[in-house]
Motif scaffolding. Structure first.
Motif, PDB file in Angstrom:
ATOM      1  N   LEU A 330       0.851  -1.172   0.000  1.00 44.99           N
ATOM      2  CA  LEU A 330       0.000   0.000   0.000  1.00 44.99           C
ATOM      3  C   LEU A 330       0.894   1.231   0.000  1.00 44.99           C
ATOM      4  O   LEU A 330       1.769   1.371   0.869  1.00 44.99           O
ATOM      5  CB  LEU A 330      -0.908   0.031   1.229  1.00 44.99           C
ATOM      6  N   LYS A 331       0.681   2.125  -0.950  1.00 46.87           N
ATOM      7  CA  LYS A 331       1.508   3.320  -1.079  1.00 46.87           C
ATOM      8  C   LYS A 331       0.648   4.559  -0.894  1.00 46.87           C
ATOM      9  O   LYS A 331      -0.384   4.720  -1.543  1.00 46.87           O
ATOM     10  CB  LYS A 331       2.194   3.356  -2.444  1.00 46.87           C
ATOM     11  N   VAL A 332       1.078   5.443  -0.004  1.00 43.80           N
ATOM     12  CA  VAL A 332       0.332   6.667   0.287  1.00 43.80           C
ATOM     13  C   VAL A 332       0.499   7.648  -0.876  1.00 43.80           C
ATOM     14  O   VAL A 332       1.617   8.093  -1.166  1.00 43.80           O
ATOM     15  CB  VAL A 332       0.812   7.314   1.605  1.00 43.80           C
ATOM     16  N   SER A 333      -0.598   7.970  -1.540  1.00 41.43           N
ATOM     17  CA  SER A 333      -0.554   8.942  -2.629  1.00 41.43           C
ATOM     18  C   SER A 333      -1.194  10.266  -2.230  1.00 41.43           C
ATOM     19  O   SER A 333      -1.080  11.253  -2.955  1.00 41.43           O
ATOM     20  CB  SER A 333      -1.243   8.384  -3.882  1.00 41.43           C
ATOM     21  N   SER A 334      -1.881  10.283  -1.073  1.00 37.97           N
ATOM     22  CA  SER A 334      -2.437  11.515  -0.531  1.00 37.97           C
ATOM     23  C   SER A 334      -2.581  11.347   0.972  1.00 37.97           C
ATOM     24  O   SER A 334      -2.969  10.278   1.445  1.00 37.97           O
ATOM     25  CB  SER A 334      -3.795  11.845  -1.168  1.00 37.97           C
ATOM     26  N   VAL A 335      -2.262  12.412   1.703  1.00 36.01           N
ATOM     27  CA  VAL A 335      -2.411  12.405   3.153  1.00 36.01           C
ATOM     28  C   VAL A 335      -3.710  13.076   3.559  1.00 36.01           C
ATOM     29  O   VAL A 335      -4.337  12.697   4.551  1.00 36.01           O
ATOM     30  CB  VAL A 335      -1.201  13.091   3.820  1.00 36.01           C
ATOM     31  N   ALA A 336      -4.122  14.076   2.812  1.00 35.46           N
ATOM     32  CA  ALA A 336      -5.378  14.779   3.078  1.00 35.46           C
ATOM     33  C   ALA A 336      -6.106  14.986   1.747  1.00 35.46           C
ATOM     34  O   ALA A 336      -5.750  15.910   1.013  1.00 35.46           O
ATOM     35  CB  ALA A 336      -5.120  16.125   3.761  1.00 35.46           C
ATOM     36  N   PRO A 337      -7.055  14.092   1.421  1.00 39.10           N
ATOM     37  CA  PRO A 337      -7.557  12.959   2.194  1.00 39.10           C
ATOM     38  C   PRO A 337      -6.551  11.797   2.203  1.00 39.10           C
ATOM     39  O   PRO A 337      -5.610  11.783   1.415  1.00 39.10           O
ATOM     40  CB  PRO A 337      -8.825  12.565   1.450  1.00 39.10           C
ATOM     41  N   ARG A 338      -6.807  10.833   3.070  1.00 30.13           N
ATOM     42  CA  ARG A 338      -5.909   9.697   3.228  1.00 30.13           C
ATOM     43  C   ARG A 338      -6.227   8.679   2.137  1.00 30.13           C
ATOM     44  O   ARG A 338      -7.241   7.983   2.184  1.00 30.13           O
ATOM     45  CB  ARG A 338      -6.077   9.080   4.614  1.00 30.13           C
ATOM     46  N   VAL A 339      -5.333   8.576   1.130  1.00 33.55           N
ATOM     47  CA  VAL A 339      -5.525   7.697  -0.033  1.00 33.55           C
ATOM     48  C   VAL A 339      -4.295   6.832  -0.200  1.00 33.55           C
ATOM     49  O   VAL A 339      -3.166   7.336  -0.183  1.00 33.55           O
ATOM     50  CB  VAL A 339      -5.780   8.512  -1.322  1.00 33.55           C
ATOM     51  N   LEU A 340      -4.509   5.521  -0.364  1.00 26.28           N
ATOM     52  CA  LEU A 340      -3.409   4.584  -0.599  1.00 26.28           C
ATOM     53  C   LEU A 340      -3.714   3.760  -1.846  1.00 26.28           C
ATOM     54  O   LEU A 340      -4.847   3.322  -2.055  1.00 26.28           O
ATOM     55  CB  LEU A 340      -3.212   3.651   0.597  1.00 26.28           C
ATOM     56  N   GLU A 341      -2.695   3.568  -2.679  1.00 21.55           N
ATOM     57  CA  GLU A 341      -2.851   2.796  -3.910  1.00 21.55           C
ATOM     58  C   GLU A 341      -2.224   1.415  -3.742  1.00 21.55           C
ATOM     59  O   GLU A 341      -1.200   1.261  -3.068  1.00 21.55           O
ATOM     60  CB  GLU A 341      -2.212   3.528  -5.087  1.00 21.55           C
ATOM     61  N   ILE A 342      -2.864   0.407  -4.355  1.00 20.60           N
ATOM     62  CA  ILE A 342      -2.411  -0.980  -4.242  1.00 20.60           C
ATOM     63  C   ILE A 342      -2.340  -1.570  -5.648  1.00 20.60           C
ATOM     64  O   ILE A 342      -3.374  -1.817  -6.284  1.00 20.60           O
ATOM     65  CB  ILE A 342      -3.362  -1.827  -3.376  1.00 20.60           C
ATOM     66  N   ASP A 343      -1.153  -1.785  -6.160  1.00 20.45           N
ATOM     67  CA  ASP A 343      -0.989  -2.393  -7.476  1.00 20.45           C
ATOM     68  C   ASP A 343      -1.222  -3.897  -7.396  1.00 20.45           C
ATOM     69  O   ASP A 343      -0.940  -4.532  -6.381  1.00 20.45           O
ATOM     70  CB  ASP A 343       0.402  -2.114  -8.029  1.00 20.45           C
TER      71      ASP A 343
END
Length: 545
Positions: A330-343
């Protein structure tokens, strides 16, 4: 339908002197007594065979039954008993009136007029662990006109907090200071109906004949919607949508709009109690806004979410998840809002299987309010132009696999994402059915929120906690998922995630302090070429509403 004769019947039908094809016995016509004995013997033999067969079947069924009971009892146990996080759930948890002079990090001091004490007392009813806090609040009424309390506080990070850059010279962290100004100006708004009768909320549109129904607001309740500065909304009676009771032109500075009726008297005790709860909530919302510069869209009191958040301390932060059938990053692509991407959350074959399963079930126009399956849906193709279907966890083995995989991503026990059909089951799954969505060329979904505003009197204040979005098929062009209010360094459009088959996005609809996350607003750009297929899985906190 033809039926085979039983062995006894087939034997009885044989003519004297005839040999059975499937038996070595010979039926003679020379001795009637031998014939009678033979028939009686065959009857006893057949009955014995049937008895043995029935007994074996009963034994096998019994063993299977007890084996099934042994298998399911442990799985059912967690659902027959309350979910663990609900056993200790308290709506007034994390609110303190005893230590209001000692403001610790992660809390803020709020003040409410003592006339709202009765509303606080109702929130403490049945809360044996909060009685000391209630006594402290009651004691404060003897000291002044205001009650002082402490409430959880989530501080919105700045860009310099979340974007460390390693200097090639000093190898020390330096930080960017300025965030990109966002081109998107939308925001969330909340409409509160403080009258004893339901009202209709309309968006007035851009032309006289462009008025559209947003929702019916029950008495003493509220609804949330996404909007932009300068939009106009009207409130009308249910029986006469042409008569406007109040009209608002919304701005981001005043996103909470309240209707009070001077002509309608509140005579019902339940509604009077809800009115008092709403008044308390509005007072707290003002205090929260002063401290955080964010609107309070939840209902006070609303404790922090029961489920854990993945840390999102800086952009690019990663977390490793080990599921039963693979590992994921899981990679954090945004902190506000809290968004994580999963390849590579799904394989290409899994994506195709889900699409085929959805097509076999059939898709319907996507709704913006309600559920088309329950005939309470509202379709607005100018806001959401796509088709949808829903797949239960038991609909297909692959769907069950996705739920088990998602439990690791959500950091919850897989048992809380299951439905149990048992007479003693008290709690249902915390997850909704898997939603499958198809976007054809030109179709889109304008920026919106996934969170839910529950009833002011609901003791659990349920709302969608997090969204897991899965890309099943990427279009040739277009169809990006956007978070237009995301804090970014260079992109004026916020966070833009290109669709990639098999990829997943996890984002949170609530903040750690219990408020909804207004900047979690997200949308889907129009598909330019090809088709886009996605799946959505929502988990609720603390229970599904």
């Amino acid at each position: 339908m033809s039926q085979k004769a039983s062995p006894v019947a087939r034997n009885h039908e044989l003519k004297k002197g005839e040999i059975k094809e499937d038996d070595d016995d010979y039926v003679s016509d020379s001795d009637d007594e031998d014939e009678e004995f033979s028939i009686w013997f065959e009857l006893k033999t057949a009955w014995k065979q049937h008895f043995i067969a029935i007994f074996v079947a009963f034994l096998a069924a019994s063993m299977g039954f007890f084996h099934l009971q042994e298998f399911t009892s442990s799985a059912l146990l967690k659902n027959i008993l309350p979910h663990a996080h609900l056993e200790s759930y308290r709506r007034m948890a994390n609110i303190s009136f005893c230590d209001s002079s000692d403001v610790n990090e992660g809390y803020f001091l709020f003040e409410i007029p003592k006339k709202h004490l009765s509303s606080l007392e109702s929130h403490y009813e049945g809360d044996e662990f909060g009685q000391q806090e209630l006594k402290c609040a009651q004691a404060q009424t003897q000291q002044g006109s205001l009650l002082k309390g402490l409430s959880p506080l989530y501080t919105t990070p700045t860009l310099e907090d979340i974007t460390p850059i390693v200097s090639a010279v000093t190898n020390k962290n330096e930080k960017k200071i300025e965030a990109a100004s966002l081109s998107f100006t939308g925001f969330g708004a909340k409409f509160v109906n403080l009258s004893p009768t339901p009202k209709l909320l309309f968006w007035d549109g851009r032309a006289v004949d462009d008025q559209r129904l947003v929702a019916e607001i029950p008495p003493m309740e509220s609804i949330g919607t996404a909007t932009t500065p300068g939009q106009s909304f009207s409130l009308t009676p249910v029986y006469d949508a042409s008569s406007s009771l109040q009209r608002w032109t919304v701005t981001a500075d005043e996103p909470i709009l309240v209707y009070r009726s001077e002509s309608e008297k509140v005579k019902d005790d339940v509604l009077q109690h809800k009115l008092q709860l709403q008044e308390l909530n509005l007072v707290f919302a003002r205090e929260y806004l002063i401290q955080t510069k964010r609107p309070w869209f939840s209902n006070f009191p609303r404790p922090p979410p029961s489920h854990p958040f993945w840390p999102a301390d800086y952009l690019g932060q990663t977390h490793r998840v080990t599921a039963g059938d693979g590992d994921f990053t899981l990679k954090v692509s945004s902190v506000a809002p809290r968004v994580l991407e999963i390849d590579n959350f799904l394989t290409e074959q899994e994506c195709q299987t889900l699409i085929a399963t959805a097509q076999a079930k059939g898709l319907h126009p996507s709704t913006v309010v309600g559920d088309s399956a329950k005939n309470n849906a509202m379709v607005d193709s100018t806001t959401r132009s796509s088709t949808t279907t829903w797949l239960s966890r038991t609909h297909h083995e692959l769907v069950d696999t996705i739920y088990r995989r998602a439990a690791h991503v959500f950091q919850v026990d897989d048992a809380v994402l299951r439905h149990y059909h048992h007479e003693d089951a008290k709690y249902h799954s915390l997850a909704e059915e898997l939603q499958i969505v198809r976007y054809a060329s030109g179709q889109e979904y304008t920026p919106h929120h996934d969170y839910v505003v529950p009833s002011i009197s609901d003791p659990h204040q349920p709302s969608r906690f997090a969204t897991l979005l899965l890309y099943l098929q990427a279009p040739t062009r277009g169809g990006e998922t956007t978070f237009p209010r995301a804090l970014q360094a260079h992109n004026h459009d916020g966070l833009v995630v290109p669709p990639l088959t098999g990829k997943a996005i996890l984002f949170y609809n609530l903040l750690p302090d219990g408020n909804v996350d207004d900047v979690s607003q997200h949308g889907s750009n129009a598909v330019v070429d090809g088709e886009k297929w996605i799946a959505n899985l929502w988990i609720w906190d603390p229970m599904i509403g």
